[in-house]
Design an enzyme around this catalytic site. Structure first.
Site, PDB file in Angstrom:
ATOM      1  N   ASN A 100       0.950  -1.384   0.109  1.00 10.40           N
ATOM      2  CA  ASN A 100       0.069  -0.005   0.031  1.00 10.40           C
ATOM      3  C   ASN A 100       1.046   1.424   0.045  1.00 10.40           C
ATOM      4  O   ASN A 100      -0.016   2.257  -0.317  1.00 10.40           O
ATOM      5  CB  ASN A 100      -0.758  -0.085   1.013  1.00 10.40           C
ATOM      6  CG  ASN A 100      -2.159  -0.861   0.933  1.00 10.40           C
ATOM      7  OD1 ASN A 100      -3.141  -0.325   0.238  1.00 10.40           O
ATOM      8  ND2 ASN A 100      -2.189  -2.062   1.099  1.00 10.40           N
ATOM      9  N   HIS A 156      -5.767   3.131   3.230  1.00  7.65           N
ATOM     10  CA  HIS A 156      -6.449   1.965   3.447  1.00  7.65           C
ATOM     11  C   HIS A 156      -7.950   2.315   3.155  1.00  7.65           C
ATOM     12  O   HIS A 156      -8.723   1.335   2.807  1.00  7.65           O
ATOM     13  CB  HIS A 156      -6.027   1.486   5.185  1.00  7.65           C
ATOM     14  CG  HIS A 156      -4.925   1.035   4.994  1.00  7.65           C
ATOM     15  ND1 HIS A 156      -4.060   0.768   6.213  1.00  7.65           N
ATOM     16  CD2 HIS A 156      -4.092   0.276   3.900  1.00  7.65           C
ATOM     17  CE1 HIS A 156      -2.888   0.479   5.963  1.00  7.65           C
ATOM     18  NE2 HIS A 156      -2.661   0.014   4.742  1.00  7.65           N
ATOM     19  N   THR A 203       2.781  -7.128   2.473  1.00 10.86           N
ATOM     20  CA  THR A 203       1.514  -6.411   2.729  1.00 10.86           C
ATOM     21  C   THR A 203       0.694  -6.921   4.122  1.00 10.86           C
ATOM     22  O   THR A 203       0.941  -8.269   4.412  1.00 10.86           O
ATOM     23  CB  THR A 203       0.372  -6.542   1.521  1.00 10.86           C
ATOM     24  OG1 THR A 203      -0.581  -5.589   1.832  1.00 10.86           O
ATOM     25  CG2 THR A 203      -0.274  -8.020   1.471  1.00 10.86           C
ATOM     26  N   GLU A 230      13.218   2.152  14.529  1.00 11.56           N
ATOM     27  CA  GLU A 230      12.801   3.265  13.579  1.00 11.56           C
ATOM     28  C   GLU A 230      12.880   4.463  14.512  1.00 11.56           C
ATOM     29  O   GLU A 230      12.700   5.728  14.200  1.00 11.56           O
ATOM     30  CB  GLU A 230      11.409   2.997  12.997  1.00 11.56           C
ATOM     31  CG  GLU A 230      11.533   2.439  11.494  1.00 11.56           C
ATOM     32  CD  GLU A 230      10.235   2.453  10.858  1.00 11.56           C
ATOM     33  OE1 GLU A 230       9.961   2.994   9.806  1.00 11.56           O
ATOM     34  OE2 GLU A 230       9.448   1.704  11.139  1.00 11.56           O
TER      35      GLU A 230
HETATM   36  C1  6MZ Z   1       6.856   0.997   9.651  1.00  8.02           C
HETATM   37  C2  6MZ Z   1       5.574   0.817   7.749  1.00  8.02           C
HETATM   38  C3  6MZ Z   1       6.344   1.851   7.034  1.00  8.02           C
HETATM   39  O1  6MZ Z   1       0.804  -3.318   4.564  1.00  8.02           O
HETATM   40  O2  6MZ Z   1      -1.208  -2.244   4.003  1.00  8.02           O
HETATM   41  N1  6MZ Z   1       4.472   0.471   6.682  1.00  8.02           N
HETATM   42  N2  6MZ Z   1       5.775   0.502   8.883  1.00  8.02           N
HETATM   43  N3  6MZ Z   1       7.487   1.884   9.043  1.00  8.02           N
HETATM   44  C4  6MZ Z   1       7.603   2.356   7.773  1.00  8.02           C
HETATM   45  N4  6MZ Z   1       8.189   3.447   7.181  1.00  8.02           N
HETATM   46  C5  6MZ Z   1       8.009   4.719   6.986  1.00  8.02           C
HETATM   47  N5  6MZ Z   1       5.921   2.063   5.886  1.00  8.02           N
HETATM   48  C6  6MZ Z   1       4.951   1.215   5.618  1.00  8.02           C
HETATM   49  O3  6MZ Z   1       1.103  -1.205   3.500  1.00  8.02           O
HETATM   50  C7  6MZ Z   1       1.377  -0.353   4.163  1.00  8.02           C
HETATM   51  C8  6MZ Z   1       1.703  -0.617   5.637  1.00  8.02           C
HETATM   52  O4  6MZ Z   1       3.138  -0.992   5.558  1.00  8.02           O
HETATM   53  C9  6MZ Z   1       3.395  -0.541   6.991  1.00  8.02           C
HETATM   54  C10 6MZ Z   1       2.447   0.168   7.766  1.00  8.02           C
HETATM   55  O5  6MZ Z   1       1.828  -0.688   8.463  1.00  8.02           O
HETATM   56  C11 6MZ Z   1       1.469   0.482   6.646  1.00  8.02           C
HETATM   57  O6  6MZ Z   1       0.086   0.632   7.247  1.00  8.02           O
HETATM   58  P1  6MZ Z   1       0.220  -2.558   3.540  1.00  8.02           P
HETATM   59  O7  6MZ Z   1       0.144  -2.889   1.899  1.00  8.02           O
END
Ligand code: 6MZ
Length: 365
Positions: A20, A68, A100, A230
């Site tokens: 996403n 989302h 994801t 992070e």
């Molecule tokens: C931590 C991150 C992220 O899973 O809905 N996500 N979690 N640190 C980051 N650095 C910036 N970037 C993305 O993709 C989106 C989800 O991935 C995680 C978060 O939970 C975000 O909601 P999906 O496909």
């Protein structure tokens, strides 16, 4: 060939890409427009947020909530998956480990299972490139030409991308929900799922919540990659290392003692340069821990994290490393090739990737 163009041409391996976060801006805007017309959201407010450049980490997580809302139906999940794969393939990514978070949405009749089916349907719908998803798909020869061409016998040969999936546990989830994701990953092993990721807003959730699911994954033989440090949180980093993850992502705020453990255990680090700079994890890219890891020959892989959100590409991450840290073509090519050893796919895929890099070396070096 100019180095920027050359970074585009070389084969690349992407190990840290959130589905996403990798959606095209144009698709997000189109989806927002439709929901705006239905009165679900106010399009103008959303358009402004999507096109904004430079976001803090908390802003990113607000934006994910918006993403989302835009991607809650199965058809949209399939569409974004297809587009994300096609975009990576178009810049010569030859192996993509796409991660994801399986999502439940009762209003849309969505379960974690049906969400993943939509993702897999999206992978199957890709038509600009051959997708090798399950092990049985790995037989077609790889071809270094960019688009379908006829070979000497007049057969059509196309580019090929190996895809494997990681299921993410979001830090907002309960233990039961995280366990469900691990069980689902196991069920989907034959469909290309190769491991588990822990991600989400690092200020949310308690490490204890995730331990049972992560240990369960380990017992089932599913490798782990964890979003690690992070934000500064030494206790959590120590606990993460105690569980022996197969890889870690980001690793921005690691103390010397934990670096020692990471280095002696040779845990590969997924490095996301643009993401770390954009979310203000460091003052300047020159201060990035890439330099220390690279100089000490620690296993690492350059990755995009969220190429839509951060307006980057994997080619651009390689170009950034070359131009910022003064790496030459030979060093960049070796960096790209070394990622083969950290993929979660099996040896057969690794061997196929070695062949791809060998062929590319003859052509591009
Ligand atoms: C931590 C991150 C992220 O899973 O809905 N996500 N979690 N640190 C980051 N650095 C910036 N970037 C993305 O993709 C989106 C989800 O991935 C995680 C978060 O939970 C975000 O909601 P999906 O496909």
């Amino acid at each position: 060939m100019e180095i920027r163009e050359w970074c585009h041409e070389i084969p690349k391996i992407e190990l840290h890409a959130h589905l996403n976060g990798s959606i095209r801006d144009s698709t997000l805007l189109e989806l927002a427009k439709v929901l705006g017309e239905k009165g679900v959201i106010v399009f103008e407010d959303v358009a402004h947020v999507i096109t904004k450049n430079g976001r803090s980490l908390p802003e990113c997580f607000k934006l994910f909530d918006l993403y989302h809302i835009l991607t809650t139906d199965h058809g949209t999940v399939s569409r974004i998956t297809k587009e994300v794969v096609e975009d990576f393939a178009a810049e010569n990514v030859v192996y993509l480990e796409l991660r994801t978070t399986p999502k439940k949405n009762e209003a849309k009749g969505m379960t974690k299972q049906s969400y993943m089916k939509a993702v897999i349907d999206g992978l199957r719908a890709v038509d600009t490139v051959d997708v090798a998803l399950a092990n049985s798909d790995s037989s077609t020869d790889y071809c270094l030409e960019p688009l379908p061409i006829n070979d000497t016998q007049g057969r059509i040969r196309r580019n090929k991308i190996y895809i494997r999936l990681l299921l993410s546990i979001d830090r907002r989830e309960t233990t039961a929900s995280a366990m469900e994701t691990v069980d689902l990953a196991m069920e989907l092993k034959d469909a290309g799922v190769v491991g588990i990721d822990l991600s989400g807003n690092p200020v949310v959730g308690e490490w204890q919540t995730f331990i049972p699911a992560l240990k369960h994954a380990k017992q089932l033989g599913l490798p782990l990659t964890l979003h690690c440090a992070e934000i500064p949180n030494q206790k959590e980093v120590q606990a993460m290392l105690d569980i022996h993850p197969e890889r870690i992502g980001h690793a921005c705020f690691i103390e010397e003692e934990e670096w020692r453990r990471i280095k002696s255990a040779k845990i590969p680090v997924e490095i996301c340069l643009t993401s770390n700079v954009r979310t203000e994890r460091l003052h300047s890219i020159d201060d990035h821990h890439f330099v220390d890891l690279y100089n000490s020959k620690h296993p690492l892989a350059l990755c995009t994290d969220d190429c839509g959100l951060f307006s980057t590409t994997l080619s651009n991450e390689y170009y950034l490393a070359a131009s910022t840290f003064g790496l030459d073509k030979g060093q960049i090519f070796q960096l790209a090739r070394s990622a083969i050893e950290f993929v979660f796919a099996d040896n057969e895929v690794k061997e196929a990737l070695r062949n791809i890099f060998e062929a590319a070396e003859r052509k591009l070096m």
